[in-house]
Design a protein around this motif. Structure first.
Motif, PDB file in Angstrom:
ATOM      1  N   LEU A   1      11.483 -13.186  -1.992  1.00 47.48           N
ATOM      2  CA  LEU A   1      10.945 -11.908  -1.522  1.00 47.48           C
ATOM      3  C   LEU A   1       9.415 -11.885  -1.624  1.00 47.48           C
ATOM      4  CD1 LEU A   1      12.227  -9.311  -0.483  1.00 47.48           C
ATOM      5  CD2 LEU A   1      12.015  -8.377  -2.748  1.00 47.48           C
ATOM      6  N   VAL A   2       8.865 -12.569  -2.622  1.00 48.97           N
ATOM      7  CA  VAL A   2       7.401 -12.679  -2.728  1.00 48.97           C
ATOM      8  C   VAL A   2       6.841 -13.377  -1.492  1.00 48.97           C
ATOM      9  CG1 VAL A   2       5.522 -13.565  -4.119  1.00 48.97           C
ATOM     10  CG2 VAL A   2       7.587 -12.774  -5.225  1.00 48.97           C
ATOM     11  N   LEU A   3       7.562 -14.418  -1.053  1.00 45.44           N
ATOM     12  CA  LEU A   3       7.106 -15.145   0.128  1.00 45.44           C
ATOM     13  C   LEU A   3       7.173 -14.254   1.374  1.00 45.44           C
ATOM     14  CD1 LEU A   3       6.064 -17.931   0.498  1.00 45.44           C
ATOM     15  CD2 LEU A   3       8.344 -18.708   1.035  1.00 45.44           C
ATOM     16  N   VAL A   4       8.210 -13.439   1.458  1.00 45.46           N
ATOM     17  CA  VAL A   4       8.309 -12.493   2.576  1.00 45.46           C
ATOM     18  C   VAL A   4       7.100 -11.564   2.594  1.00 45.46           C
ATOM     19  CG1 VAL A   4       9.614 -10.547   3.487  1.00 45.46           C
ATOM     20  CG2 VAL A   4      10.803 -12.567   2.715  1.00 45.46           C
ATOM     21  N   PHE A   5       6.757 -11.023   1.422  1.00 51.18           N
ATOM     22  CA  PHE A   5       5.643 -10.082   1.371  1.00 51.18           C
ATOM     23  C   PHE A   5       4.315 -10.775   1.678  1.00 51.18           C
ATOM     24  CE2 PHE A   5       8.273  -7.480  -1.804  1.00 51.18           C
ATOM     25  CZ  PHE A   5       8.931  -6.874  -0.770  1.00 51.18           C
ATOM     26  N   GLY A   6       4.148 -11.991   1.180  1.00 51.01           N
ATOM     27  CA  GLY A   6       2.907 -12.699   1.467  1.00 51.01           C
ATOM     28  C   GLY A   6       2.755 -13.030   2.937  1.00 51.01           C
ATOM     29  N   ALA A   7       3.841 -13.465   3.568  1.00 50.32           N
ATOM     30  CA  ALA A   7       3.762 -13.776   4.996  1.00 50.32           C
ATOM     31  C   ALA A   7       3.535 -12.506   5.815  1.00 50.32           C
ATOM     32  CB  ALA A   7       5.043 -14.479   5.445  1.00 50.32           C
ATOM     33  N   ALA A   8       4.105 -11.396   5.371  1.00 57.37           N
ATOM     34  CA  ALA A   8       3.843 -10.132   6.069  1.00 57.37           C
ATOM     35  C   ALA A   8       2.369  -9.745   5.947  1.00 57.37           C
ATOM     36  CB  ALA A   8       4.738  -9.033   5.513  1.00 57.37           C
ATOM     37  N   ALA A   9       1.774 -10.038   4.798  1.00 60.98           N
ATOM     38  CA  ALA A   9       0.334  -9.784   4.652  1.00 60.98           C
ATOM     39  C   ALA A   9      -0.469 -10.636   5.627  1.00 60.98           C
ATOM     40  CB  ALA A   9      -0.099 -10.051   3.211  1.00 60.98           C
ATOM     41  N   GLY A  10      -0.035 -11.880   5.843  1.00 59.68           N
ATOM     42  CA  GLY A  10      -0.711 -12.707   6.839  1.00 59.68           C
ATOM     43  C   GLY A  10      -0.592 -12.134   8.238  1.00 59.68           C
ATOM     44  N   ILE A  11       0.575 -11.568   8.547  1.00 63.93           N
ATOM     45  CA  ILE A  11       0.756 -10.930   9.851  1.00 63.93           C
ATOM     46  C   ILE A  11      -0.192  -9.733   9.993  1.00 63.93           C
ATOM     47  CG2 ILE A  11       2.403  -9.669  11.274  1.00 63.93           C
ATOM     48  CD1 ILE A  11       2.998 -12.533  11.300  1.00 63.93           C
ATOM     49  N   TYR A  12      -0.375  -8.986   8.899  1.00 67.78           N
ATOM     50  CA  TYR A  12      -1.303  -7.847   8.961  1.00 67.78           C
ATOM     51  C   TYR A  12      -2.726  -8.310   9.206  1.00 67.78           C
ATOM     52  CZ  TYR A  12       2.479  -5.072   7.052  1.00 67.78           C
ATOM     53  OH  TYR A  12       3.661  -4.452   6.854  1.00 67.78           O
ATOM     54  N   VAL A  13      -3.103  -9.426   8.583  1.00 66.66           N
ATOM     55  CA  VAL A  13      -4.454  -9.955   8.820  1.00 66.66           C
ATOM     56  C   VAL A  13      -4.610 -10.346  10.285  1.00 66.66           C
ATOM     57  CG1 VAL A  13      -6.021 -11.822   8.252  1.00 66.66           C
ATOM     58  CG2 VAL A  13      -4.802 -10.671   6.451  1.00 66.66           C
ATOM     59  N   LEU A  14      -3.563 -10.926  10.864  1.00 65.20           N
ATOM     60  CA  LEU A  14      -3.618 -11.261  12.285  1.00 65.20           C
ATOM     61  C   LEU A  14      -3.782 -10.025  13.146  1.00 65.20           C
ATOM     62  CD1 LEU A  14      -1.023 -14.000  13.122  1.00 65.20           C
ATOM     63  CD2 LEU A  14      -3.446 -14.009  13.495  1.00 65.20           C
ATOM     64  N   LEU A  15      -3.260  -8.895  12.688  1.00 62.54           N
ATOM     65  CA  LEU A  15      -3.350  -7.658  13.449  1.00 62.54           C
ATOM     66  C   LEU A  15      -4.625  -6.885  13.141  1.00 62.54           C
ATOM     67  CD1 LEU A  15       0.321  -6.475  13.156  1.00 62.54           C
ATOM     68  CD2 LEU A  15      -0.899  -6.871  15.258  1.00 62.54           C
ATOM     69  N   ASN A  16      -5.593  -7.501  12.494  1.00 62.58           N
ATOM     70  CA  ASN A  16      -6.850  -6.858  12.128  1.00 62.58           C
ATOM     71  C   ASN A  16      -6.636  -5.680  11.193  1.00 62.58           C
ATOM     72  OD1 ASN A  16      -8.726  -8.480  13.377  1.00 62.58           O
ATOM     73  ND2 ASN A  16      -8.311  -7.524  15.337  1.00 62.58           N
ATOM     74  N   ALA A  17      -5.644  -5.762  10.333  1.00 61.18           N
ATOM     75  CA  ALA A  17      -5.395  -4.702   9.362  1.00 61.18           C
ATOM     76  C   ALA A  17      -5.565  -5.284   7.971  1.00 61.18           C
ATOM     77  CB  ALA A  17      -3.996  -4.118   9.543  1.00 61.18           C
TER      78      ALA A  17
END
Lengths: 107, 236
Positions: free
Chosen positions: B100-116
């Motif tokens: 689940l930590v990996l899920v949250f970290g990868a979601a954070a990467g997706i947010y960075v891609l979205l300029n958030a």
């Protein structure tokens, strides 16, 4: 083009489905909670993607999705705290966290 | 960004005929049915012009845009979906919580891609930091002696999988059908970074278009949740 709104929406939908599967098919209450957290993350990704796809630069409409994501994160943290306290309280009383065995409110 | 400015001019494989492209160094273009040629020693912008000419002239082959943000998106999306599947399928619940930590970290990467970036940092702090620790504490406090089969599935696994697959297929089909979304999404998701100031103004400024009242309500919700968690989890 790969890096478009549709890619992020499809990613959010797939992630939501995975989280829904986890929340529906698990016995352990903590695992059900983990599925719910995955679903909330999927919704956050969808909201931020919709907000980032606003092309009209008027009144920072781009940031509305991020504001919603902030509120969802807040509510998710509160929900996780309360749910885990309930799980621990139930375990103290009944020595199980199986959601099939927790039927005090069933009649 | 050179990769994004090119992608407006090159058809990304959506037309039936497609286009032919050369291989350009910074925005990587893979060409199927067209042999990639070596890039000559031209300045970068001139190269873009030449590639644009190639892609508009020749009507053979299929171009697939693979610039750097797309590659990063593919990597993060693969990690996200794979670790989410690991969370819902692993038999050991401690391993599931660590994925689940990996899920949250990868979601954070997706947010960075979205300029958030702000959402990404909050995601790391709150989810990967706090919520995961809470879940691990709950697992430790409710642990059975054997953690090997500590994450069993119930009898509804098959129907749950059916529901999830149906929901996923329906959502993807709806996104494919909706022309307003697809036309709006032809433009790449991009924008000026550095949105923290804007988020702060939207959250706190006492104007009519801010979120001061929901922010205060959210703080009350957090307070109630803290008090409720203490009261519920208290030993008495």
């Amino acid at each position: 083009m790969l890096l478009s709104l549709n890619s992020f929406l499809i990613l959010g939908a797939v992630l939501f489905s995975i989280g829904l599967f986890g929340a529906l098919s698990k016995r352990n209450a903590v695992s059900v909670l983990m599925g719910i957290e995955i679903m909330l993350n999927a919704v956050n990704i969808t909201l931020v993607a919709f907000g980032s796809s606003v092309v009209n630069p008027q009144f920072s409409g781009r940031l509305t999705g991020q504001i919603f994501a902030v509120f969802i994160i807040t509510v998710a943290a509160a929900e996780a705290a309360v749910a885990l306290a309930m799980i621990i309280a139930i375990y103290r009383q009944r020595s199980t966290v199986d959601v099939g065995d927790i039927n005090m409110m069933k009649w | 960004m050179p990769g994004l400015c090119l992608s407006d001019t090159i058809d990304g494989g959506s037309s039936p005929h497609g286009v032919l492209c050369d291989r350009i160094p910074p925005p990587y273009i893979h060409c199927r049915r067209a042999r990639p040629r070596r890039a000559p020693d031209l300045p970068h912008l001139a190269w873009l012009q030449r590639a644009r000419g190639f892609c508009q002239d020749v009507q053979k082959g299929i171009c697939v845009m693979l610039d750097l943000p797309s590659v990063v998106f593919i990597v993060f999306a693969a990690v996200l979906v794979g670790s989410a599947l690991a969370v819902v399928t692993l038999r050991n619940i401690v391993h599931a919580a660590l994925f689940l930590v990996l899920v949250f970290g990868a979601a954070a990467g997706i947010y960075v891609l979205l300029n958030a970036e702000f959402i990404a940092i909050v995601q790391i702090l709150v989810y990967a930091g706090a919520v995961t620790i809470l879940i691990l504490f709950a697992i430790m406090l409710t642990q059975n002696p054997n953690s090997r089969g500590s994450n069993p599935s119930n009898r509804q696994t098959l129907i749950a999988a059916l529901i999830a697959v149906a929901l996923c297929a329906g959502a993807v089909f709806a996104f494919a059908q909706n022309t307003s979304i697809t036309t709006a999404s032809q433009k790449a998701i991009s924008g000026p970074p550095g949105s923290v100031v804007g988020i702060g103004q939207l959250l706190y400024s006492p104007t009519s278009y801010s979120y001061v009242l929901p922010f205060e309500i959210a703080s009350v919700v957090l307070l109630v949740a803290i008090v409720g968690a203490i009261v519920i989890g208290r030993e008495d």
